[in-house]
Design an enzyme around this catalytic site. Structure first.
Site, PDB file in Angstrom:
ATOM      1  N   ASP A  70      29.336  46.336  34.814  1.00  0.00           N
ATOM      2  CA  ASP A  70      29.198  46.857  36.183  1.00  0.00           C
ATOM      3  C   ASP A  70      27.724  46.957  36.604  1.00  0.00           C
ATOM      4  O   ASP A  70      27.425  47.166  37.774  1.00  0.00           O
ATOM      5  CB  ASP A  70      29.875  48.236  36.275  1.00  0.00           C
ATOM      6  CG  ASP A  70      30.149  48.647  37.713  1.00  0.00           C
ATOM      7  OD1 ASP A  70      30.012  47.793  38.618  1.00  0.00           O
ATOM      8  OD2 ASP A  70      30.525  49.818  37.924  1.00  0.00           O
TER       9      ASP A  70
ATOM     10  N   ASP B 140      28.833  45.162  48.748  1.00  0.00           N
ATOM     11  CA  ASP B 140      27.843  44.971  47.682  1.00  0.00           C
ATOM     12  C   ASP B 140      27.013  43.687  47.882  1.00  0.00           C
ATOM     13  O   ASP B 140      26.180  43.350  47.053  1.00  0.00           O
ATOM     14  CB  ASP B 140      28.538  44.974  46.308  1.00  0.00           C
ATOM     15  CG  ASP B 140      27.636  45.469  45.193  1.00  0.00           C
ATOM     16  OD1 ASP B 140      26.646  46.164  45.482  1.00  0.00           O
ATOM     17  OD2 ASP B 140      27.919  45.147  44.023  1.00  0.00           O
TER      18      ASP B 140
ATOM     19  N   ARG C  21      21.464  43.663  38.665  1.00  0.00           N
ATOM     20  CA  ARG C  21      20.208  43.334  37.990  1.00  0.00           C
ATOM     21  C   ARG C  21      20.315  42.004  37.236  1.00  0.00           C
ATOM     22  O   ARG C  21      19.309  41.330  37.024  1.00  0.00           O
ATOM     23  CB  ARG C  21      19.783  44.485  37.064  1.00  0.00           C
ATOM     24  CG  ARG C  21      20.730  44.779  35.953  1.00  0.00           C
ATOM     25  CD  ARG C  21      20.532  46.171  35.339  1.00  0.00           C
ATOM     26  NE  ARG C  21      21.117  47.223  36.161  1.00  0.00           N
ATOM     27  CZ  ARG C  21      21.050  48.521  35.883  1.00  0.00           C
ATOM     28  NH1 ARG C  21      20.416  48.952  34.797  1.00  0.00           N
ATOM     29  NH2 ARG C  21      21.606  49.410  36.683  1.00  0.00           N
TER      30      ARG C  21
ATOM     31  N   LYS D 241      35.605  49.441  37.643  1.00  0.00           N
ATOM     32  CA  LYS D 241      35.344  50.656  38.422  1.00  0.00           C
ATOM     33  C   LYS D 241      36.647  51.419  38.645  1.00  0.00           C
ATOM     34  O   LYS D 241      37.722  50.825  38.662  1.00  0.00           O
ATOM     35  CB  LYS D 241      34.788  50.272  39.801  1.00  0.00           C
ATOM     36  CG  LYS D 241      33.338  49.837  39.794  1.00  0.00           C
ATOM     37  CD  LYS D 241      32.865  49.523  41.209  1.00  0.00           C
ATOM     38  CE  LYS D 241      31.418  49.063  41.237  1.00  0.00           C
ATOM     39  NZ  LYS D 241      30.462  50.070  40.775  1.00  0.00           N
TER      40      LYS D 241
END
Ligand code: BES
Ligand code: MN
Ligand code: ZN
Length: 475
Positions: free
Chosen positions: A328, A269, A332, A258
């Site tokens: 990144d 997060d 999922r 990032k």
């Protein structure tokens, strides 16, 4: 801080009274404060929204009385009440151990939210400050309220759960990592041994289960990943509500690194996982008669020589292979294996909670949580719980038309789509490929799990939503 609706033993002398125009007129008419009429005339107090009138020493019964204007109660909204709650707490927090708030003039439908907002406004986090916040407020007594004892109990439980989620969210990545979250789970079990059963999977067990997608994320970090499962009331016969939280304790992006600016916020997060802990604590404290399973998928997403490379292909627990085009898009990856794992609980319904996509923040900003499900009824339940707890969701689509974008030339599925937009939806579609066997909803809390800017900090959302959702399911 504890909320009560029964007066404490020593009646607190500090009273805040919410008033609209007609409540003010009544107060003047009943003459319990002789000089009130003159003071109101002199100060031109009109009980407009957020207007304040401190009446110190004017009444012998309540020497410290502040009138707080509600304005036109027809024009009130939950959002506005947060301002009043914040004001009361700011005044009271440092000075008074107990206060009374007279809510007679506050319409009944707002009283629950207002009480919740008071508890939220009272939250502070100073674990890492050398000088601690001065905080003396212990008790808030709600007088003339229409709240039930049961609602007050739920509010107190909710407060404790939401505060836990906020504390966890606010802790930085160097103190809050997967193994630390295991200790949080252990503490929770110690506090509620009759309610909770804990299972922790280490990386070897995770590998043995074939969770290649989860490991593709955790392998880049020196801090090993963990899958934490807390089962609440496991002796109950009914099929459980299963909550699955994304808990990336820090998301650097991995090799798909990032940009530096604002990356500190990626300590939040793990907000989905934190909300699972918080909700479990709330339902333990409220002692809700229901069967719930909470799973926290905890890993750190780091770049390193052991990290996953873009293009790497892994096999998930479901058997489907994934081409990891972007490291990144890690949320999922940990979730898909967790969502396969929870099939063993024969869930009544599965809800995953994740700070999943920046695209969801683009779509909904930081006000509403994105809710995805093919199940209209489940969405309706979430919407209702969100309204009641003022922790609202907005439905976004999860339909097969978006699935093609996830096709990969090399594996069964890619972990990102091309530059076609709809990033929050395609992430939901990715998860849907692993959830076809049970009722499922996905909550994208990327915009709502924390607040940015000057008041930066974890919000503890969606603990109110989830707790209310579960409370509504208690038969
Ligand atoms: N944790 C982030 C999502 C996120 C980003 C939440 C910004 C809040 C603010 C997630 O792991 C992520 O990096 N998602 C990527 C996905 C992309 C690579 C397809 C994103 O949203 O940019
Ligand atoms: Mn990421
Ligand atoms: Zn992430």
């Amino acid at each position: 801080m504890k909320l009560t609706i029964t007066a404490p033993q020593n009646q607190p002398a500090v009273v805040f009274s919410l008033v609209d125009q007609s409540a003010l007129e009544q107060l003047i008419a009943n003459k319990s404060i002789e000089t009130l009429s003159d003071v109101v005339t002199a100060t031109q107090f009109k009980a407009q929204f957020s207007e304040q009138l401190p009446l110190v020493g004017l009444s012998t019964e309540t020497p410290f009385l502040t009138l707080l204007g509600l304005g036109d109660t027809e024009q009130l909204a939950q959002k506005k009440l947060a301002t009043l709650a914040q004001h009361i707490i700011t005044v009271a927090q440092k000075k008074h151990a107990a206060i009374e708030i007279n809510v007679a003039a506050l319409p009944a439908k707002f009283q629950y939210i207002f009480a919740l907002q008071l508890t939220q406004a009272n939250y502070t986090f100073d674990e890492f400050k050398s000088t601690k916040h001065q905080q003396v407020l212990e008790q808030v007594y709600f007088s003339n309220s229409q709240l039930t004892a049961q609602q007050i109990e739920l509010l107190n439980a909710l407060q404790s759960g939401q505060n836990l989620a906020r504390d966890l969210g606010n802790k930085p990545g160097n103190t809050c990592y997967p193994e630390y979250l295991v200790t949080v789970a252990e503490e929770l079990v110690k506090a509620y041994p009759n309610h909770l059963k804990l299972t922790v999977l280490d990386e070897q067990q995770i590998a043995d289960l074939g969770m290649g997608a989860f490991l593709a994320v955790s392998q880049g970090s020196d801090r090993p990943g963990r899958i934490i499962t807390l089962e609440y009331n496991s002796d109950r016969e009914e099929a459980p509500v299963v909550l699955v939280g994304k808990a990336i304790t820090f998301d650097t992006g991995g090799i798909s690194l990032k940009p530096g600016a604002g990356m500190d916020e990626m300590k939040f997060d793990m907000g989905g996982g934190a909300s699972v802990f918080g909700t479990l604590r709330a339902i333990c404290e409220a002692n809700l008669p229901i069967h719930v399973v909470g799973l926290i998928a905890a890993a750190e997403n780091m770049p390193s020589a052991k990290a996953t490379r873009p293009g790497d292909i892994v096999k998930t627990m479901s058997g489907q292979t994934v081409e990891i085009l972007n490291t990144d898009a890690e949320g999922r990856l940990v979730l898909c294996d967790a969502l396969t794992y929870v099939k063993r609980f024969n869930p009544a319904v599965v809800i995953d909670i994740a700070t999943l996509t920046g695209a969801c923040v683009v779509a909904l900003g930081k006000i509403l949580t994105g809710a995805f499900s093919p199940d209209d009824e489940l969405i309706h339940e979430l919407e209702t719980a969100g309204e009641t707890s003022f922790d609202r969701v907005w439905r976004l689509p999860v339909i097969d038309d978006y699935q093609d974008g996830l096709d990969s030339p090399f594996a069964d599925i890619a972990n990102i789509t091309g530059p076609v937009g709809g990033g929050a939806i395609s992430a939901a579609c990715f998860l849907q490929r692993f959830t076809r066997e049970y009722r499922w909803a996905h909550l994208d809390v990327a915009g709502t799990a924390w607040v940015s800017g000057a008041a930066k900090g974890s919000s503890g959302r969606p603990v109110p939503l989830l707790t209310q959702f579960i409370a509504n399911r208690v038969k």
